[in-house]
Design a protein around this motif. Structure first.
Motif, short mmCIF file in Angstrom:
data_model
loop_
_atom_site.label_atom_id
_atom_site.label_comp_id
_atom_site.label_asym_id
_atom_site.label_seq_id
_atom_site.Cartn_x
_atom_site.Cartn_y
_atom_site.Cartn_z
N PRO A 215 0.80 -1.23 0.00
CA PRO A 215 0.00 0.00 0.00
C PRO A 215 0.83 1.27 0.00
O PRO A 215 0.31 2.35 -0.28
N ILE A 216 2.13 1.16 0.31
CA ILE A 216 3.00 2.33 0.32
C ILE A 216 3.74 2.47 -1.00
O ILE A 216 3.67 3.49 -1.68
N GLU A 217 4.43 1.41 -1.39
CA GLU A 217 5.28 1.47 -2.58
C GLU A 217 4.52 1.20 -3.87
O GLU A 217 4.93 1.63 -4.95
N GLY A 218 3.41 0.46 -3.79
CA GLY A 218 2.64 0.14 -4.98
C GLY A 218 3.12 -1.09 -5.73
O GLY A 218 2.54 -1.45 -6.76
N PHE A 219 4.18 -1.77 -5.24
CA PHE A 219 4.62 -2.99 -5.90
C PHE A 219 3.58 -4.09 -5.75
O PHE A 219 2.94 -4.22 -4.70
N VAL A 220 3.41 -4.89 -6.78
CA VAL A 220 2.48 -6.01 -6.76
C VAL A 220 3.25 -7.28 -6.41
O VAL A 220 4.28 -7.58 -7.03
N TYR A 221 2.78 -8.00 -5.40
CA TYR A 221 3.40 -9.25 -4.97
C TYR A 221 2.53 -10.41 -5.44
O TYR A 221 1.35 -10.49 -5.08
N ILE A 222 3.12 -11.28 -6.25
CA ILE A 222 2.40 -12.44 -6.78
C ILE A 222 3.11 -13.70 -6.32
O ILE A 222 4.28 -13.92 -6.65
N GLY A 223 2.41 -14.52 -5.54
CA GLY A 223 2.97 -15.79 -5.09
C GLY A 223 2.57 -16.91 -6.03
O GLY A 223 1.44 -16.94 -6.52
N SER A 224 3.48 -17.82 -6.28
CA SER A 224 3.20 -18.94 -7.18
C SER A 224 3.33 -20.25 -6.42
O SER A 224 4.06 -20.35 -5.43
N SER A 225 2.61 -21.26 -6.90
CA SER A 225 2.63 -22.56 -6.24
C SER A 225 2.31 -23.68 -7.23
O SER A 225 1.42 -23.53 -8.07
N ASP A 226 3.05 -24.78 -7.12
CA ASP A 226 2.67 -25.99 -7.85
C ASP A 226 2.17 -27.06 -6.88
O ASP A 226 2.00 -28.21 -7.26
#
Length: 366
Positions: free
Chosen positions: A312-323
C-alpha cells in the motif's frame, strides 16, 4: 550504509508515485517506505508444514522458517489460512491446527488463542481488524472477536462455513461471506451483516455463489470475490456499497483473488475448462471506472499464480506462485500506468503455497 539498486528503485518509484497524485512539494527524507514484508505459507493439508517468511525489500534479504526458529523449533501447524498485522503483533489463523497464534513482529509467540466448539476447537479461516478487536471466521459456522488486550474471545453463530470477513469503520459493521463450503455443489450465496460492537446480525445481502474475500477500496466501495459453483454459476466480482448495502456485478471478469493498490487494483484469475486445463491471467483493474484495463503481466512470466497482493505504500504487486509440491516463489512486480510491468525481484519463500502477504512500514529514512 550502501544503498542497493533495489533500494534506489523503491525510493524513485515511491517519489514518482507521489508526484503523480499530488502537486504538493515533496520532502525527501520523510517519505514513508515499506521495511518489512511478511509472507504466510499454508503448506500441504495434513502435513503440519505451514511457515512464515520475512522479506526486507530495502536490503533484499529473505528469512525463511521464521516461526519455527523464533519458537525453539515449534511448528506453525497445519493449513495456515490468514494473517493480519495489528499494532505491534501478528495474528495467524491456522485452520487445521484450530488456533490463532499471536506473535510479536519477529514471529515469537505471545499467545495461542483457541475456542472450544461442540466437539473440538473451532477452525479459524479469515480475519479483519478494528476497534481493538481481531474478528475471525470459523469454518464450523461462527464469528469470533478477539480482544487484543486480554485475548478473550466472544463468538456468535453465523451461517455455514463463513470465509471472508471485513470490518467497515465508517458504519461499524462486519460483512461475513457465507459459503456453505462443505455442501458442494450447493454453495450459499449471501453475506451476513453484523453490528461490530455486539456482533448481532443486522442484515443480509444476496451475492454470487460461494463468496470468498472482501477488498475495501474507499469511497464506500467493498469488492467481493465470489468463486461460483465451478459449473453453471461462474465466478463473479461484485461491489457492495457500505452505506446502502446495495450490490452490483462487474462484467467481463472471473476473479480468483484481488488486491487494491494506491492507483489501480489487480485481479488474479485462475480458471479451468471442462478438461481441467488451467488458464491464469493477471489483470489491471480501474476502480474509478470499474473496468479491466488490460493484463498486468503474462502467465509465461509468472506461472502457477496462487495469490496476489499490493504494497500500500510502494505500490509494488506481490504475486505468489505454487505448484502444490515444491516451495513457492514470490514475484515483486512494478507497475505504473502507461508503462510495461517489470519483475524487479523474485525469491523462494522456503515453504509450500504462499497464501498471504502483509506489509509493515516506517516513515523516515535513516
Amino acid at each position: 550504509m550502501r544503498r542497493s539498486l533495489f533500494y534506489a528503485l523503491c525510493l524513485v518509484m515511491t517519489l514518482l508515485g507521489a508526484a503523480s497524485c499530488s502537486d504538493e512539494e515533496l520532502h525527501i527524507g520523510i517519505a514513508p517506505y515499506t521495511s518489512d514484508v511478511y509472507i504466510l505459507n499454508s503448506g500441504m493439508m495434513d502435513s503440519n508444514n505451514s511457515e512464515l517468511t520475512f522479506f526486507n525489500p530495502l536490503a533484499q534479504e529473505v528469512a525463511t522458517n521464521v516461526f519455527s526458529l523464533a519458537n525453539g523449533g515449534k511448528r506453525l501447524g497445519d493449513s495456515a489460512n490468514d494473517m493480519v498485522v495489528y499494532g505491534s503483533k501478528l495474528y495467524i489463523a491456522v485452520t487445521g491446527s484450530a488456533v490463532v497464534f499471536v506473535t510479536d513482529l519477529n514471529g515469537k509467540i505471545i499467545e495461542e488463542v483457541t475456542v472450544k466448539g461442540e466437539n473440538a476447537n473451532l477452525s479459524p479461516r479469515q480475519m479483519t481488524v478494528g476497534n481493538g478487536k481481531v474478528f475471525v471466521t470459523y469454518m464450523e459456522g461462527y464469528v469470533g472477536a478477539i480482544d487484543t488486550a486480554s485475548f478473550n474471545v466472544k463468538t456468535v453463530k453465523t451461517g455455514p462455513f463463513p470465509e471472508g470477513i471485513l470490518f467497515s469503520k465508517n458504519k461499524n459493521k462486519l460483512y461475513v461471506a457465507i459459503t456453505d463450503g462443505n455442501n458442494y455443489p450447493n454453495f450459499a450465496n449471501r453475506v451476513e451483516v453484523l453490528n461490530s460492537r455486539d456482533m448481532e446480525k443486522i442484515g443480509e445481502i444476496e451475492t454470487g455463489y460461494n463468496p470468498q474475500t472482501f477488498h475495501y477500496c474507499g469511497d464506500g466501495k467493498i469488492y467481493l470475490v465470489c468463486w461460483g459453483d465451478y459449473g453453471a454459476e461462474p465466478a463473479k466480482l461484485q461491489i457492495i456499497d457500505e452505506y446502502t448495502d446495495q450490490i452490483t456485478t462487474v462484467e467481463g471478469v472471473a476473479p480468483t483473488n484481488m488486491a487494491i493498490g494506491p492507483v489501480r487494483g489487480y485481479i488474479l484469475s485462475s480458471q479451468y475448462d471442462e478438461n481441467w486445463n488451467q488458464t491464469i491471467k493477471y489483470y489491471i483493474y480501474n476502480y474509478v471506472k470499474d473496468e479491466i484495463e488490460g493484463e498486468l503481466i503474462s502467465s509465461e512470466a509468472i506461472p502457477n499464480g496462487y495469490c496476489i497482493f499490493v504494497d500500500p505504500i510502494e505500490g509494488f504487486v506481490y504475486i505468489g506462485s505454487s505448484d502444490y509440491v515444491n516451495n513457492g516463489d514470490m514475484y515483486v512486480v512494478s507497475h505504473y500506468v502507461g508503462k510495461e510491468a517489470q519483475i524487479v525481484y523474485k525469491f523462494d519463500t522456503g515453504a509450500i503455497n504462499p497464501i498471504k502477504v502483509c506489509f509493515n512500514g516506517n516513515v523516515k529514512f535513516e
